[in-house]
Write a protein that holds these residues in place. Structure first.
Motif, PDB file in Angstrom:
ATOM      1  N   GLN A 392       0.867  -1.170   0.000  1.00  0.00           N
ATOM      2  CA  GLN A 392       0.000   0.000   0.000  1.00  0.00           C
ATOM      3  C   GLN A 392       0.903   1.218   0.000  1.00  0.00           C
ATOM      4  OE1 GLN A 392      -2.873   0.401   3.171  1.00  0.00           O
ATOM      5  NE2 GLN A 392      -3.873   2.156   2.188  1.00  0.00           N
ATOM      6  N   THR A 393       0.924   1.920  -1.131  1.00  0.00           N
ATOM      7  CA  THR A 393       1.836   3.049  -1.309  1.00  0.00           C
ATOM      8  C   THR A 393       1.125   4.401  -1.250  1.00  0.00           C
ATOM      9  OG1 THR A 393       1.609   2.685  -3.693  1.00  0.00           O
ATOM     10  CG2 THR A 393       3.543   1.751  -2.617  1.00  0.00           C
ATOM     11  N   LEU A 398      -2.408   0.819  -4.392  1.00  0.00           N
ATOM     12  CA  LEU A 398      -1.635  -0.398  -4.162  1.00  0.00           C
ATOM     13  C   LEU A 398      -0.642  -0.591  -5.308  1.00  0.00           C
ATOM     14  CD1 LEU A 398      -4.456  -2.924  -3.146  1.00  0.00           C
ATOM     15  CD2 LEU A 398      -3.062  -1.499  -1.637  1.00  0.00           C
ATOM     16  N   THR A 399       0.512  -1.124  -4.952  1.00  0.00           N
ATOM     17  CA  THR A 399       1.520  -1.486  -5.942  1.00  0.00           C
ATOM     18  C   THR A 399       1.813  -2.971  -5.797  1.00  0.00           C
ATOM     19  OG1 THR A 399       2.516   0.718  -5.894  1.00  0.00           O
ATOM     20  CG2 THR A 399       3.877  -1.082  -6.737  1.00  0.00           C
ATOM     21  N   ILE A 400       1.829  -3.669  -6.915  1.00  0.00           N
ATOM     22  CA  ILE A 400       2.003  -5.119  -6.905  1.00  0.00           C
ATOM     23  C   ILE A 400       3.341  -5.481  -7.541  1.00  0.00           C
ATOM     24  CG2 ILE A 400       0.967  -7.337  -7.482  1.00  0.00           C
ATOM     25  CD1 ILE A 400      -0.804  -5.443  -5.773  1.00  0.00           C
ATOM     26  N   ARG A 401       4.086  -6.307  -6.845  1.00  0.00           N
ATOM     27  CA  ARG A 401       5.285  -6.920  -7.408  1.00  0.00           C
ATOM     28  C   ARG A 401       5.016  -8.413  -7.549  1.00  0.00           C
ATOM     29  NH1 ARG A 401       9.516  -4.531  -2.914  1.00  0.00           N
ATOM     30  NH2 ARG A 401       9.462  -2.316  -3.516  1.00  0.00           N
ATOM     31  N   PHE A 402       5.422  -9.001  -8.661  1.00  0.00           N
ATOM     32  CA  PHE A 402       5.281 -10.450  -8.761  1.00  0.00           C
ATOM     33  C   PHE A 402       6.250 -11.032  -9.779  1.00  0.00           C
ATOM     34  CE2 PHE A 402       2.361  -9.181 -12.183  1.00  0.00           C
ATOM     35  CZ  PHE A 402       2.576 -10.146 -13.170  1.00  0.00           C
ATOM     36  N   ASP A 403       6.535 -12.297  -9.563  1.00  0.00           N
ATOM     37  CA  ASP A 403       7.264 -13.108 -10.536  1.00  0.00           C
ATOM     38  C   ASP A 403       6.280 -14.076 -11.143  1.00  0.00           C
ATOM     39  OD1 ASP A 403       9.790 -12.015 -10.056  1.00  0.00           O
ATOM     40  OD2 ASP A 403      10.172 -13.394  -8.394  1.00  0.00           O
ATOM     41  N   GLU A 404       6.337 -14.237 -12.458  1.00  0.00           N
ATOM     42  CA  GLU A 404       5.473 -15.196 -13.122  1.00  0.00           C
ATOM     43  C   GLU A 404       6.252 -16.479 -13.424  1.00  0.00           C
ATOM     44  OE1 GLU A 404       7.593 -12.870 -16.236  1.00  0.00           O
ATOM     45  OE2 GLU A 404       6.608 -12.436 -14.328  1.00  0.00           O
ATOM     46  N   ASP A 405       5.543 -17.576 -13.571  1.00  0.00           N
ATOM     47  CA  ASP A 405       6.248 -18.810 -13.897  1.00  0.00           C
ATOM     48  C   ASP A 405       6.696 -18.775 -15.353  1.00  0.00           C
ATOM     49  OD1 ASP A 405       4.135 -19.831 -15.582  1.00  0.00           O
ATOM     50  OD2 ASP A 405       3.092 -20.522 -13.807  1.00  0.00           O
ATOM     51  N   ALA A 406       7.600 -19.670 -15.703  1.00  0.00           N
ATOM     52  CA  ALA A 406       8.257 -19.629 -17.007  1.00  0.00           C
ATOM     53  C   ALA A 406       7.294 -19.825 -18.172  1.00  0.00           C
ATOM     54  CB  ALA A 406       9.362 -20.680 -17.061  1.00  0.00           C
ATOM     55  N   LEU A 451       9.715 -13.805   2.586  1.00  0.00           N
ATOM     56  CA  LEU A 451       9.088 -12.786   1.763  1.00  0.00           C
ATOM     57  C   LEU A 451       7.832 -12.267   2.456  1.00  0.00           C
ATOM     58  CD1 LEU A 451       8.990 -11.370  -1.045  1.00  0.00           C
ATOM     59  CD2 LEU A 451       7.592 -13.297  -1.817  1.00  0.00           C
ATOM     60  N   ARG A 452       7.812 -10.993   2.796  1.00  0.00           N
ATOM     61  CA  ARG A 452       6.601 -10.390   3.349  1.00  0.00           C
ATOM     62  C   ARG A 452       5.645 -10.119   2.198  1.00  0.00           C
ATOM     63  NH1 ARG A 452       7.859  -5.258   6.753  1.00  0.00           N
ATOM     64  NH2 ARG A 452       5.692  -5.547   7.382  1.00  0.00           N
ATOM     65  N   HIS A 453       4.460 -10.690   2.273  1.00  0.00           N
ATOM     66  CA  HIS A 453       3.526 -10.597   1.163  1.00  0.00           C
ATOM     67  C   HIS A 453       2.747  -9.289   1.145  1.00  0.00           C
ATOM     68  CE1 HIS A 453       3.703 -15.170   1.136  1.00  0.00           C
ATOM     69  NE2 HIS A 453       4.087 -14.800  -0.054  1.00  0.00           N
ATOM     70  N   VAL A 454       2.399  -8.763   2.324  1.00  0.00           N
ATOM     71  CA  VAL A 454       1.538  -7.586   2.403  1.00  0.00           C
ATOM     72  C   VAL A 454       2.216  -6.552   3.286  1.00  0.00           C
ATOM     73  CG1 VAL A 454      -0.757  -6.739   2.983  1.00  0.00           C
ATOM     74  CG2 VAL A 454      -0.479  -9.089   2.167  1.00  0.00           C
ATOM     75  N   VAL A 455       2.466  -5.369   2.708  1.00  0.00           N
ATOM     76  CA  VAL A 455       3.244  -4.351   3.409  1.00  0.00           C
ATOM     77  C   VAL A 455       2.530  -3.006   3.291  1.00  0.00           C
ATOM     78  CG1 VAL A 455       5.457  -3.147   3.582  1.00  0.00           C
ATOM     79  CG2 VAL A 455       5.398  -5.555   2.864  1.00  0.00           C
ATOM     80  N   ARG A 456       2.358  -2.336   4.417  1.00  0.00           N
ATOM     81  CA  ARG A 456       1.811  -0.975   4.407  1.00  0.00           C
ATOM     82  C   ARG A 456       2.994  -0.026   4.301  1.00  0.00           C
ATOM     83  NH1 ARG A 456      -2.888   1.743   5.715  1.00  0.00           N
ATOM     84  NH2 ARG A 456      -2.662   3.705   6.834  1.00  0.00           N
ATOM     85  N   ALA A 457       3.155   0.573   3.128  1.00  0.00           N
ATOM     86  CA  ALA A 457       4.351   1.381   2.844  1.00  0.00           C
ATOM     87  C   ALA A 457       3.944   2.738   2.259  1.00  0.00           C
ATOM     88  CB  ALA A 457       5.260   0.641   1.850  1.00  0.00           C
ATOM     89  N   ILE A 458       3.001   3.396   2.933  1.00  0.00           N
ATOM     90  CA  ILE A 458       2.532   4.699   2.456  1.00  0.00           C
ATOM     91  C   ILE A 458       3.644   5.726   2.643  1.00  0.00           C
ATOM     92  CG2 ILE A 458       0.873   6.551   2.839  1.00  0.00           C
ATOM     93  CD1 ILE A 458      -1.147   4.488   3.655  1.00  0.00           C
ATOM     94  N   ARG A 459       3.950   6.417   1.548  1.00  0.00           N
ATOM     95  CA  ARG A 459       4.980   7.459   1.614  1.00  0.00           C
ATOM     96  C   ARG A 459       4.424   8.664   2.337  1.00  0.00           C
ATOM     97  NH1 ARG A 459       4.744   5.882  -3.792  1.00  0.00           N
ATOM     98  NH2 ARG A 459       6.445   4.526  -4.450  1.00  0.00           N
TER      99      ARG A 459
END
Length: 460
Positions: A392-393, A398-406, A451-459
């Motif tokens: 949560q920015t 919300l901002t999502i980071r993810f890796d997808e499978d090959a 890996l923390r999945h859910v982070v409150r990171a409001i600037r």
């Protein structure tokens, strides 16, 4: 092997003291390693440089450790039943109708979260299930005072489980499996989804009035707030928290607000029950069946009383999918002193998951609280997602980071993640929310690899 036999042996082991625990570990370890070398192509190759013969506890560190990613990459060679293939098991868990059903009528299947790597497919054979039930039967008895147990029974022992749905998670699978075996339990056992809108969840709990309540620590925090606000009005006698770290402050608030006993569990999909609480509230590792090695960042075992960077697990019960010195990534402290309860089993204090509650503006004023495990499940269960982080920015961003499978196209996966999240957030009663895809990939904790999945990171 039957659950009753395991329970009887576990009772004798506990009452036999530290010597009884130590006596059971070597033969179980030696039998497991011999079976893995003979029936698992992966372990036959992995132990090629290890001398043949029985493996003592002292020699356990001579066996090379394994990782989740390493085992999953060679799934078909890892398992000891050739009927089990990664393709076949993946197809089984892809069908929600299979939740609570046994694969081939004999194997229970779990999936893990991707907290350290890609999610794992975990197979439990009959031996592993007998140990799971037997340990629970033998070592859960006596945790509740007799008077409290009678009160639970007197109020109908209605049990509510509030966990994530939509996947083959341990809590979901085991709950549904019990209900399939004993349909009559549906009268007094209910499973509620943390993905449901909070007002709906609260209304359902108010109607059911559980005597026993099990949920995540973060969900418990939300329910405490609802009870304090008067929207939730339940009176459980026992609350059990698991899956996340239960902070002492949350435990104390739950005791005060609900006026009940609050217990905590520390388990893993790879080994359940890895630990069980005692009558004084400490968690005890079931080391007669699950060997643990707390290690530092360099892989060296840390002494009791010191916090580890990671944890190696050896599951002595599971022969179909051997886990020998398997790195879990959990940071724990193994107790250095005996527990006042008198158990010879070591105590453990886990660091656990520390995902954060997210708060978004509600459509009709006020705010909507999102339970971390709920929003995480929405992303985690999206096809193609390997690892992810939800940040949560902004108050409504919300901002999502993810890796997808090959085998997946990143833009296609992102479209589906965005669609699912938008629908979920709207169903919770939130107003418009901006959801963006980050350029960065998920970032793990450099200290413990988690890996923390859910982070409150409001600037600010």
């Amino acid at each position: 092997m039957k659950a009753f036999g395991v329970a009887w042996d576990a009772w004798r082991t506990t009452h036999g003291g530290a010597g009884a625990v130590a006596a059971r570990q070597p033969p179980r370890l030696q039998a497991l390693v011999a079976h893995a070398r003979t029936h698992s192509g992966f372990y036959a190759e992995h132990y090629r440089g290890v001398p043949d013969g029985p493996v003592s506890l002292a020699a356990l560190p001579s066996l090379p450790a394994v990782s989740k990613a390493e085992l999953m990459a060679r799934f078909d060679e890892w398992v000891t039943d050739p009927r089990l293939t990664r393709t076949g098991v993946s197809a089984f868990v892809a069908d929600p109708a299979n939740i609570g059903r046994d694969l081939f009528g004999e194997y229970v299947v779990f999936t893990t979260s991707g907290s350290t790597a890609e999610p794992a497919l975990l197979i439990q054979d009959r031996r592993a299930m007998a140990v799971m039930f037997g340990l629970t039967y033998a070592r859960s008895a006596g945790v509740l005072p007799p008077g409290l147990l009678l009160r639970v029974l007197g109020r109908g022992a209605r049990q509510a489980a509030v966990f994530a749905t939509g996947g083959h998670f341990v809590s979901t699978v085991m709950f549904e499996r019990r209900l399939r075996a004993h349909p009559v339990r549906r009268r007094y056992s209910r499973f509620f989804s943390v993905l449901d809108p909070l007002p709906e969840l609260v209304a359902n709990l108010n109607e059911f009035q559980p005597v026993l309540l099990g949920t995540y620590a973060s969900a418990l925090s939300v329910l405490i707030g609802e009870q304090e606000a008067g929207r939730l009005n339940i009176h459980p006698l026992v609350i059990s928290s698991g899956g996340e770290l239960l902070l002492p402050s949350v435990r104390q608030r739950a005791r005060e607000v609900f006026g009940c006993t609050v217990t905590e569990t520390y388990n893993a999909s790879e080994a359940t029950p890895l630990s069980l609480p005692c009558r004084v509230g400490n968690l005890h590792l079931n080391t007669d069946w699950y060997l643990v090695e707390p290690i530092d960042a360099s892989g060296e075992v840390v002494p009791a009383g010191q916090r580890s960077d990671s944890l190696l697990l050896t599951n002595l019960a599971n022969y179909v999918q051997p886990l020998i010195r398997y790195e879990m990534g959990d940071s724990v402290v193994i107790g250095a002193d005996p527990c006042p309860c008198g158990s010879p089993l070591p105590t453990v204090t886990p660091e656990g998951r520390t995902d954060e509650l997210l708060k978004l503006p509600a459509r009709e004023g006020g705010e909507v609280v999102l339970i971390p495990m709920a929003i995480a499940t929405v992303v985690e269960e999206t096809p193609g997602v390997l690892r992810y982080q939800i940040l949560q920015t902004a108050p409504a961003g919300l901002t999502i980071r993810f890796d997808e499978d090959a085998s997946s196209d990143r833009s296609t996966v992102w479209t589906e993640v965005n669609r699912r999240l938008t629908g979920f957030i709207a169903a919770q009663g939130a107003g418009p929310v901006t959801i963006e895809l980050a350029d960065q990939r998920p970032e793990v904790n450099s200290r413990n690899g988690k890996l923390r999945h859910v982070v409150r990171a409001i600037r600010r």
